[in-house]
Write an enzyme that holds these catalytic residues in place. Structure first.
Site, PDB file in Angstrom:
ATOM      1  N   LYS A 159       0.827  -1.219   0.000  1.00 26.61           N
ATOM      2  CA  LYS A 159       0.000   0.000   0.000  1.00 26.61           C
ATOM      3  C   LYS A 159       0.859   1.267   0.000  1.00 26.61           C
ATOM      4  CE  LYS A 159      -2.116  -0.789   3.914  1.00 26.61           C
ATOM      5  NZ  LYS A 159      -1.786  -2.085   4.484  1.00 26.61           N
ATOM      6  N   ARG A 184     -10.012   0.748   9.076  1.00 25.17           N
ATOM      7  CA  ARG A 184      -9.506  -0.592   9.383  1.00 25.17           C
ATOM      8  C   ARG A 184     -10.599  -1.482   9.976  1.00 25.17           C
ATOM      9  NH1 ARG A 184      -4.013   0.247   9.189  1.00 25.17           N
ATOM     10  NH2 ARG A 184      -2.606  -1.283   9.868  1.00 25.17           N
ATOM     11  N   ARG A 244      11.231  -6.726   5.475  1.00 19.32           N
ATOM     12  CA  ARG A 244      11.172  -5.300   5.819  1.00 19.32           C
ATOM     13  C   ARG A 244      11.690  -5.073   7.237  1.00 19.32           C
ATOM     14  NH1 ARG A 244       5.428  -2.293   5.523  1.00 19.32           N
ATOM     15  NH2 ARG A 244       5.172  -3.028   7.641  1.00 19.32           N
ATOM     16  N   ARG A 255      10.803  -1.032  12.738  1.00 19.74           N
ATOM     17  CA  ARG A 255       9.448  -0.963  13.292  1.00 19.74           C
ATOM     18  C   ARG A 255       9.260  -2.008  14.378  1.00 19.74           C
ATOM     19  NH1 ARG A 255       4.873  -0.006   8.703  1.00 19.74           N
ATOM     20  NH2 ARG A 255       3.727  -1.200  10.267  1.00 19.74           N
ATOM     21  N   ARG A 264      -1.072  -9.230  13.377  1.00 20.97           N
ATOM     22  CA  ARG A 264      -1.591  -8.173  12.504  1.00 20.97           C
ATOM     23  C   ARG A 264      -2.381  -8.769  11.340  1.00 20.97           C
ATOM     24  NH1 ARG A 264       3.797  -5.658  11.054  1.00 20.97           N
ATOM     25  NH2 ARG A 264       2.723  -4.179   9.718  1.00 20.97           N
TER      26      ARG A 264
HETATM   27  P1  AMP Z   1       0.250   0.352   9.259  1.00 21.72           P
HETATM   28  O1  AMP Z   1       1.436   1.240   9.075  1.00 21.72           O
HETATM   29  O2  AMP Z   1      -0.952   0.829   8.465  1.00 21.72           O
HETATM   30  O3  AMP Z   1       0.561  -1.102   9.024  1.00 21.72           O
HETATM   31  O4  AMP Z   1      -0.185   0.485  10.797  1.00 21.72           O
HETATM   32  C1  AMP Z   1       0.649   0.049  11.845  1.00 21.72           C
HETATM   33  C2  AMP Z   1      -0.141  -0.091  13.112  1.00 21.72           C
HETATM   34  O5  AMP Z   1      -0.704   1.175  13.492  1.00 21.72           O
HETATM   35  C3  AMP Z   1      -1.328  -1.029  13.055  1.00 21.72           C
HETATM   36  O6  AMP Z   1      -0.978  -2.386  13.274  1.00 21.72           O
HETATM   37  C4  AMP Z   1      -2.200  -0.490  14.189  1.00 21.72           C
HETATM   38  O7  AMP Z   1      -1.705  -0.877  15.462  1.00 21.72           O
HETATM   39  C5  AMP Z   1      -1.997   0.998  14.069  1.00 21.72           C
HETATM   40  N1  AMP Z   1      -3.003   1.596  13.150  1.00 21.72           N
HETATM   41  C6  AMP Z   1      -2.775   2.190  11.925  1.00 21.72           C
HETATM   42  N2  AMP Z   1      -3.924   2.611  11.382  1.00 21.72           N
HETATM   43  C7  AMP Z   1      -4.908   2.280  12.267  1.00 21.72           C
HETATM   44  C8  AMP Z   1      -6.324   2.426  12.271  1.00 21.72           C
HETATM   45  N3  AMP Z   1      -6.975   2.983  11.246  1.00 21.72           N
HETATM   46  N4  AMP Z   1      -6.999   1.957  13.347  1.00 21.72           N
HETATM   47  C9  AMP Z   1      -6.376   1.397  14.401  1.00 21.72           C
HETATM   48  N5  AMP Z   1      -5.052   1.197  14.445  1.00 21.72           N
HETATM   49  C10 AMP Z   1      -4.312   1.636  13.399  1.00 21.72           C
END
Ligand code: AMP
Length: 198
Positions: free
Chosen positions: A14, A90, A129, A135, A146
């Site tokens: 993404k 999400r 990654r 991270r 996740r």
């Molecule tokens: P991402 O970078 O999109 O993979 O997000 C990393 C982490 O941030 C996720 O595993 C969640 O813990 C948190 N996170 C990101 N976006 C959301 C969202 N819309 N709702 C809840 N948690 C989020």
């Protein structure tokens, strides 16, 4: 302004695809994960609280993320042709909250682009990654969690937009440029429809 949701499991590409759309179409990219990581980096109270969920592979609470998102949307300045939302919504309740937030601002979601990649490939990509990303959530235990959260909570968001005829599925395995080409076609089609409707 065209409003796109880019959806897909962690590791589906993404972020990479969003960057390419930004370059090609002059869209604004808003990633809730990036916004949260910026809070963690700045060591804010919100960042500390968010990290306690993120490092376990859990979603942060809805209210927390909705405020951050609304602020980010309201502080977009500059001329953009569109907005890409990455990592939001999400959950089904976030999709409903987004509809409300957009309606209040006279905006509308045009399409949800769902990038599909098989589970084993996702795990391989995320572990790779993790070797360089730094991270807290790119390790096998958190990745598994996740992906599980994604299947249980985020998949219904696709159905929400399918029902509204605002859904397109893209195969996320292959060359980055080929996948980008397919996404670009979707955006061009919306742009053409817009131009026709004017
Ligand atoms: P991402 O970078 O999109 O993979 O997000 C990393 C982490 O941030 C996720 O595993 C969640 O813990 C948190 N996170 C990101 N976006 C959301 C969202 N819309 N709702 C809840 N948690 C989020």
């Amino acid at each position: 302004m065209i409003n796109i949701i880019i959806c897909g499991a962690p590791g589906s590409g993404k972020g990479t695809q969003s960057d390419l759309i930004v370059d090609k179409f002059k869209f604004k990219h808003l990633s809730t994960g990036d916004l949260l990581r910026a809070e963690i980096e700045a060591d804010t109270e919100l960042g500390k609280e968010a990290n306690s969920y993120i490092s376990k592979g859990q979603l942060v609470p809805d209210e927390m993320i909705l405020n951050i998102l609304a602020n980010a949307i309201d502080s977009i300045n500059g001329k953009y042709n569109g907005l890409i939302l990455d990592g939001y919504p999400r959950t089904l309740s976030q999709a409903e909250a987004l509809e409300e937030l957009f309606a209040k601002r006279g905006k509308e979601v045009d399409i949800l682009i769902d990038i599909h990649v098989e589970q084993n490939e996702l795990i391989d990509r995320l572990l790779k990654r993790g070797e360089t990303s730094g991270r807290s959530d790119d390790n096998l235990e958190t990745i598994t969690k996740r992906l599980d959260v994604y299947h249980k909570k985020t998949k219904p968001v696709s159905d929400f937009y399918k029902k509204r005829d605002k859904y397109v599925l893209i195969n996320g395995i292959g060359k980055v440029e080929t996948i980008h080409g397919e996404i670009a076609e979707v955006i061009k089609k919306i742009e053409a429809e817009r131009a026709y409707a004017k």
